[in-house]
Design an enzyme around this catalytic site. Sequence first.
Site, PDB file in Angstrom:
ATOM      1  N   HIS A   1      16.701   2.344   6.494  1.00 46.28           N
ATOM      2  CA  HIS A   1      17.870   3.090   6.992  1.00 46.28           C
ATOM      3  C   HIS A   1      19.176   2.639   6.357  1.00 46.28           C
ATOM      4  O   HIS A   1      20.201   3.284   6.529  1.00 46.28           O
ATOM      5  CB  HIS A   1      17.960   2.947   8.519  1.00 46.28           C
TER       6      HIS A   1
ATOM      7  N   ASP B   1      27.327   2.665   3.399  1.00 47.31           N
ATOM      8  CA  ASP B   1      26.589   3.136   4.567  1.00 47.31           C
ATOM      9  C   ASP B   1      25.336   3.827   4.055  1.00 47.31           C
ATOM     10  O   ASP B   1      25.408   4.630   3.122  1.00 47.31           O
ATOM     11  CB  ASP B   1      27.461   4.141   5.344  1.00 47.31           C
TER      12      ASP B   1
HETATM   13  C1  GDG Z   1      22.149   2.793  10.453  1.00 45.58           C
HETATM   14  C2  GDG Z   1      22.750   2.844   9.059  1.00 45.58           C
HETATM   15  C3  GDG Z   1      22.254   5.285   8.997  1.00 45.58           C
HETATM   16  C4  GDG Z   1      28.081   5.267  18.067  1.00 45.58           C
HETATM   17  N1  GDG Z   1      28.906   4.927  19.046  1.00 45.58           N
HETATM   18  C5  GDG Z   1      28.496   5.532  20.143  1.00 45.58           C
HETATM   19  C6  GDG Z   1      27.397   6.289  19.845  1.00 45.58           C
HETATM   20  N2  GDG Z   1      27.159   6.112  18.556  1.00 45.58           N
HETATM   21  C7  GDG Z   1      26.072   6.715  17.798  1.00 45.58           C
HETATM   22  C8  GDG Z   1      26.595   7.755  16.848  1.00 45.58           C
HETATM   23  C9  GDG Z   1      25.516   7.778  15.793  1.00 45.58           C
HETATM   24  C10 GDG Z   1      25.017   6.351  15.786  1.00 45.58           C
HETATM   25  O1  GDG Z   1      25.443   5.758  16.980  1.00 45.58           O
HETATM   26  C11 GDG Z   1      25.605   5.561  14.615  1.00 45.58           C
HETATM   27  O2  GDG Z   1      24.893   5.901  13.480  1.00 45.58           O
HETATM   28  P1  GDG Z   1      25.445   5.666  12.019  1.00 45.58           P
HETATM   29  O3  GDG Z   1      24.585   6.396  11.088  1.00 45.58           O
HETATM   30  O4  GDG Z   1      26.846   6.141  11.950  1.00 45.58           O
HETATM   31  O5  GDG Z   1      25.451   4.085  11.759  1.00 45.58           O
HETATM   32  P2  GDG Z   1      24.488   2.771  12.031  1.00 45.58           P
HETATM   33  O6  GDG Z   1      24.416   2.450  13.463  1.00 45.58           O
HETATM   34  O7  GDG Z   1      25.061   1.694  11.183  1.00 45.58           O
HETATM   35  O8  GDG Z   1      23.033   3.172  11.531  1.00 45.58           O
HETATM   36  C12 GDG Z   1      23.324   4.232   8.792  1.00 45.58           C
HETATM   37  C13 GDG Z   1      21.553   5.120  10.326  1.00 45.58           C
HETATM   38  O9  GDG Z   1      21.075   3.776  10.488  1.00 45.58           O
HETATM   39  C14 GDG Z   1      20.372   6.069  10.451  1.00 45.58           C
HETATM   40  O10 GDG Z   1      19.448   5.891   9.429  1.00 45.58           O
HETATM   41  O11 GDG Z   1      22.868   6.553   8.964  1.00 45.58           O
HETATM   42  O12 GDG Z   1      23.828   4.302   7.494  1.00 45.58           O
HETATM   43  O13 GDG Z   1      23.765   1.855   8.900  1.00 45.58           O
HETATM   44  O14 GDG Z   1      24.463   8.605  16.171  1.00 45.58           O
HETATM   45  O15 GDG Z   1      26.774   8.953  17.554  1.00 45.58           O
HETATM   46  N3  GDG Z   1      26.771   7.054  20.754  1.00 45.58           N
HETATM   47  C15 GDG Z   1      27.256   7.048  22.025  1.00 45.58           C
HETATM   48  N4  GDG Z   1      28.305   6.288  22.374  1.00 45.58           N
HETATM   49  C16 GDG Z   1      28.953   5.530  21.481  1.00 45.58           C
HETATM   50  O16 GDG Z   1      29.903   4.858  21.836  1.00 45.58           O
HETATM   51  N5  GDG Z   1      26.676   7.809  22.933  1.00 45.58           N
END
Ligand code: GDG
Length: 731
Positions: A165, A372
């Site tokens: 990921h 990312d």
């Molecule tokens: C890793 C990789 C890759 C965040 N804050 C809240 C919340 N979130 C949810 C978001 C989103 C998820 O968390 C974050 O996903 P990201 O993709 O932005 O980043 P990582 O956590 O670093 O994830 C990344 C991912 O894996 C998938 O393969 O895209 O590059 O680093 O869904 O909405 N959700 C809620 N409250 C929050 O305060 N409900």
Amino acid sequence: MSKTIIVSNRLPVKITENDGEYTLSPSEGGLATGLGSIYKQNDNIWLGWPGLEVTEDNKKEKITGQLKEQSLLPVFLSQEEISEYYEGFSNEVLWPVFHYYASTYANYKQSNWDYYQKVNEKFKDAVLKVAQPGDTIWVHDYQLMLLPALIRKEQPDLSIGFFLHIPFPSYEMFRLIPWRAELIHGILGADLIGFHTFDDVRHFLNASTRILPVTSSANIITEGERSIVLESFPMGIDDKKYTELPHDPEVKKDIKLIQDTFKNTKLVVTIDRLDYSKGILQRLHVFEYLLQQYPEYKEKIALYMVVVPSRDTVPQYVQLRDQIDKKVGSINGVYRTMDWTPIHYYYRPLPIELLSALYYTADVCLVTPMRDGMNLVSKEYVASRINNDGVLILSEMAGASKELIDAIIVNPNNTVEVADAIIKAINMPLDEQRRRMVAMRQMVSKFNVSHWVKIFMDKLKEVIQLQRSMQTRYIGTATKQSIVNRYAKTNKRIIFLDYDGTLVDFKPNIEQATPDTELYDILQQLTEDPANHVVLISGRKHENLGEWFGDKDIDLIAEHGAWYKKQHANWHKLAGLSAHWKHDILPVLETYVDRTPGTFIEEKSYSLVWHYRKAQKGLGELRAGELMNNLKYLANDKGLQLLPGDKVVEIKNIEINKGKAALTLIDNIKYDFIMAFGDDYTDEDVFKALPDSAITIKIGSNLSAAKFYLRSPTEARKMLRSLTENSLVKH
Ligand code: GDG
């Protein structure tokens, strides 16, 4: 019935304890939603750490029972394991190195590595307890990179997929890790390896071929007998959830509240987990710069910044949080007015309703990570824009930027560029916003998370089928026996043998590949049988072959067919060939020799060969591609063929072809056994030219027109020996 087992570091639930009672609540993550369609079906299972430390057995049992109802299976970890394997190795080695922060944050502690191995073993034991032959295992992410090979070692027939990921870094970064070979080998235990982007695929291919003795062709890596497929599968989100949420009454309330608060200001929203890779501090610098440079936007723009607590036991994250606090305080301190606060900063998780309301109301979503893997926030913003307006500013360092090309794409290190992008975004005409947003919404909806799961699983099935078909072509004991039996029953045979790479291994110097006594011995045994007509068919110079085999009972075909020598007769060359073209090609090749240390030109009667075996790894391949490109038209004009071989590029008359040469020998004679061994591009012509009944064997790879394959010259020699040993028994 076979089942699918999903394995990830964390189970997709949050467990809270209250007076010895446990409450399970689903986690919001996209992965949980995407895979929900799988793990809740049939006998499928999701296996992982439940997210809390449990020491007493009765409590473990209780949790296990509750999880089981939801098809979840816990792997319990001790505090020590969590801090060494997860916080230590995963988050202080792999995370920083893979996000290009090796020099600032990586800490290569031996005990962290020991625990990483130990916990991966623990996951392996848990998987093997429930896995049955025929099951599919899908392993997720950087915490479990050793798991695929550990499982493979004990249950070689399971189908294993692995998905990373986070980004896979360039070889230059990855090689810094002391345990790089073990990590690559671990992942290669899978049958299919998925990444978010093609760049990650390229980096992994490069790192594995440099670090381990594996070979690659296009996106397939061959390790020993196994072929492993690499592919990019950009992960999507549950788009429907985000398009429906704005209609939810709770969300509507939040929307109203936000709209009232930010009535006269353009709202720029950012949402990230607390992490240095997300570029949060840099973004604050951009905002400060913007307020300095464009004072006319004061009171007209507000930054709504949500940072979600994460890994706050790791000191680097605590420090980052402090720095963010200070920076926000100082910007607000300087620019705040009676009616306006420039930055609204929240360090806490948000309920999904508020998150949706923010996405819905934000004029601009600012996503500027330094690195990312994908970044789902950007996709969630797009899915939430049900009126097709709003502007996404997206870092080119996020995997998502490869798909969301209609966003304003920026380099997060360029303060001026990002500030200008914000100004552009808040002033963007509505029709341009719509044009961009509609295109992005189509993308996010088509490539959603269910699509991602489906194409990964479909590909895994396809890879397994491909591997099975390849396995049947490898000459194992049974196939070998049937070939030997057929050989024994026949009495007019012809055997075509290529030389380099087929009967002998490649050597750094072409002169070093002289035949050894074992090879002479094998050929001797073959030719002793009067039923055998042995033909050595090689790209080598005729002088060379003549010197080594001229006095043997063997026919020789040299320079791919330009020269032919019947046993104990003289050399003849193919009529009508011209070598005038060499004057034009030679100077071009010389420029490549001058520019590429370690390379040289070999001149044959009707061909020129540029050898790059001793050139710097990577550079030789690059120049070979360049050379082929360069000569493409000239070669066509002059009736020449360009042949990319094993660390060589050969240019020869198009009329010369090993296939044609082989055909002339079988044209008028009825052989009842035709066999051909070869290893490279030029031998493919032989494999294709021979009749269907011929036994064609490719050495060193299974990607070929040949019917069978063997792994090395050593195996080819063994095969030939088996034939003659059988024939000795017969006579
Ligand atoms: C890793 C990789 C890759 C965040 N804050 C809240 C919340 N979130 C949810 C978001 C989103 C998820 O968390 C974050 O996903 P990201 O993709 O932005 O980043 P990582 O956590 O670093 O994830 C990344 C991912 O894996 C998938 O393969 O895209 O590059 O680093 O869904 O909405 N959700 C809620 N409250 C929050 O305060 N409900």
